[in-house]
Motif scaffolding. Structure first.
Motif, mmCIF file in Angstrom:
data_model
loop_
_atom_site.group_PDB
_atom_site.id
_atom_site.type_symbol
_atom_site.label_atom_id
_atom_site.label_comp_id
_atom_site.label_asym_id
_atom_site.label_seq_id
_atom_site.Cartn_x
_atom_site.Cartn_y
_atom_site.Cartn_z
ATOM 1 N N ILE A 40 131.433 3.049 39.013
ATOM 2 C CA ILE A 40 130.026 3.121 39.413
ATOM 3 C C ILE A 40 129.850 4.071 40.597
ATOM 4 C CG2 ILE A 40 128.055 1.810 40.303
ATOM 5 C CD1 ILE A 40 129.163 -0.654 38.847
ATOM 6 N N TYR A 268 122.161 -7.465 33.783
ATOM 7 C CA TYR A 268 123.391 -6.814 34.208
ATOM 8 C C TYR A 268 124.543 -7.234 33.295
ATOM 9 C CZ TYR A 268 120.649 -5.521 38.274
ATOM 10 O OH TYR A 268 119.679 -5.007 39.099
ATOM 11 N N LEU A 273 126.323 -1.601 31.227
ATOM 12 C CA LEU A 273 126.845 -0.753 32.293
ATOM 13 C C LEU A 273 127.679 0.372 31.694
ATOM 14 C CD1 LEU A 273 127.693 0.054 35.177
ATOM 15 C CD2 LEU A 273 129.425 -1.758 35.072
ATOM 16 N N LEU A 334 122.363 1.466 38.093
ATOM 17 C CA LEU A 334 123.771 1.389 38.504
ATOM 18 C C LEU A 334 123.912 0.754 39.884
ATOM 19 C CD1 LEU A 334 125.054 4.888 37.295
ATOM 20 C CD2 LEU A 334 125.568 2.650 36.281
ATOM 21 N N PHE A 337 123.835 -2.933 39.390
ATOM 22 C CA PHE A 337 125.125 -3.445 38.921
ATOM 23 C C PHE A 337 126.102 -3.577 40.093
ATOM 24 C CE2 PHE A 337 123.710 -2.009 34.679
ATOM 25 C CZ PHE A 337 124.165 -3.056 33.897
#
Length: 373
Positions: A40, A268, A273, A334, A337
């Motif tokens: 990430i 999430y 993701l 993002l 997350f």
């Protein structure tokens, strides 16, 4: 119904392919969690470099996404501050915050040149301290999903924007924040909208929460946010079921951004993701139109871009297929997350491989596509 809308409707009603589990490491161990966090952060670092290179061209919606990201990163810093095991990752977050701060400050100068009226109306949304992280988490309720959707063209972005301006108190009539007309109350609470109409309804109540509005329709803010995010979740299931066809990706990420910061933890999902990480353009660092794999996909993208140009009047598409709006939604999704990974112990929450399959795409009577703004 326009042919692009029909094309997207057929995509959304297509039979769903089998779900593939995420190939990312599970965050159930410190090592697995660190691996995902690293992915990430790498994506966010590349996106921030894109922002720096294109700062003079990024529109206000793009700046909003990065301002939300800044808040999420600072939240992560607070969570990790006392954990020596996370020192290296925490340093990466700190460097990213340091890089973002001056860019966001300078962006206002360029927005004054490119779109001064829009900046005046929506400047609160890019000011430091406006966006706040969720104080509590909840999940969506599938029983609140609409049986049918309203026609897509019945929702006007111009009228929506005027209601948001009323709410923010930034219009030319010097009105106070949180005071909205009966028309706006009706428009922003009407059931049955999908796509960007639906996300704008949620945004109305989300901005009200950030402004501290508690009177009138805002007494029921949580009810409406529950309703809208339940339907936004349903649309995300549908986007997944058709393999995240390009026209659905922007609204898919916008739904995660808005419902995530509204406190809905079930947006999430680990495989979501992974999908978003895979959409980033590795060289440019941005998000946008993918390379067309075949002629039919290329036609679909061209049709949908025509619709987006007509409806999303402030979208900024670059010559290299990067999108200001796509990139903004991606970085804020993002960042969400990342914040959830920081806040929750590795074995809890939604950030794991879910075995729950989405409803079939024909389970709801959908009369219009799930995108278009």
């Amino acid at each position: 119904m326009s042919s692009p809308g029909l094309l997207l409707l057929l995509l959304l009603l297509a039979a769903p392919p089998p779900l593939r589990p995420s190939s990312l490491a599970l965050p159930d161990t410190p090592e697995g969690k660190a691996t995902i966090v690293g992915f990430i952060l790498s994506a966010l670092e590349r996106a921030t470099s894109f922002l720096k290179k294109r700062l003079s061209e990024i529109n206000l919606d793009g700046v909003v996404g990065f301002r939300v990201l800044e808040v999420q990163l600072k939240g992560v810093q607070e969570k990790w501050a006392q954990d020596p095991q996370l020192q290296q990752l925490s340093l990466r977050v700190a460097k990213l915050v340091e890089k973002l701060a001056p860019l966001l400050h300078r962006s206002i100068f360029y927005l004054k040149l490119s779109d001064p009226k829009y900046l005046r109306e929506f400047q609160p949304t890019i000011q430091p301290g406006f966006w706040k992280l969720p104080r509590a988490w909840t999940s969506t309720d599938a029983s609140m999903v609409y049986p049918t959707f309203e026609p897509q063209d019945s929702f006007s972005e111009e009228l929506s924007d005027s209601c948001l301006v009323q709410l923010l108190g930034t219009g030319t009539d010097s009105s106070q924040p949180c005071r909205v007309s009966d028309f706006c109350r009706t428009l922003m609470t009407k059931p049955g909208y999908s796509g960007y109409g639906l996300s704008h309804q949620l945004l109305f109540f989300l901005l009200a929460r950030m402004k501290g509005c508690t009177e009138g329709p805002f007494r029921q803010s949580q009810h409406y946010m529950n309703l809208f995010c339940a339907n936004m979740m349903d649309l995300n299931w549908r986007a997944e079921a058709i393999g995240y066809a390009y026209p659905t990706r922007d609204i898919f990420m916008e739904n995660i951004m808005f419902c995530g910061i509204s406190g809905f933890l079930d947006f999430y999902k680990l495989r979501w993701l992974e999908a978003i990480l895979n959409w980033q353009k590795s060289q440019e660092g941005c998000f946008g139109k993918p390379a067309a794999e075949n002629e039919e996909l290329s036609k679909t993208i061209q049709h949908q871009q025509h619709v987006l140009r007509r409806i999303k009047r402030r979208e900024k598409q670059f010559a290299d297929s990067c999108s200001s709006h796509n990139t903004a939604m991606a970085v804020a999704a993002l960042g969400g997350f990342l914040y959830v990974l920081a806040e929750y112990p590795p074995a809890s929450g939604e950030l794991r491989q879910s075995t729950l399959a989405p409803p079939t795409a024909t389970a709801t009577n959908v009369s219009t596509p799930a995108t278009g703004r």
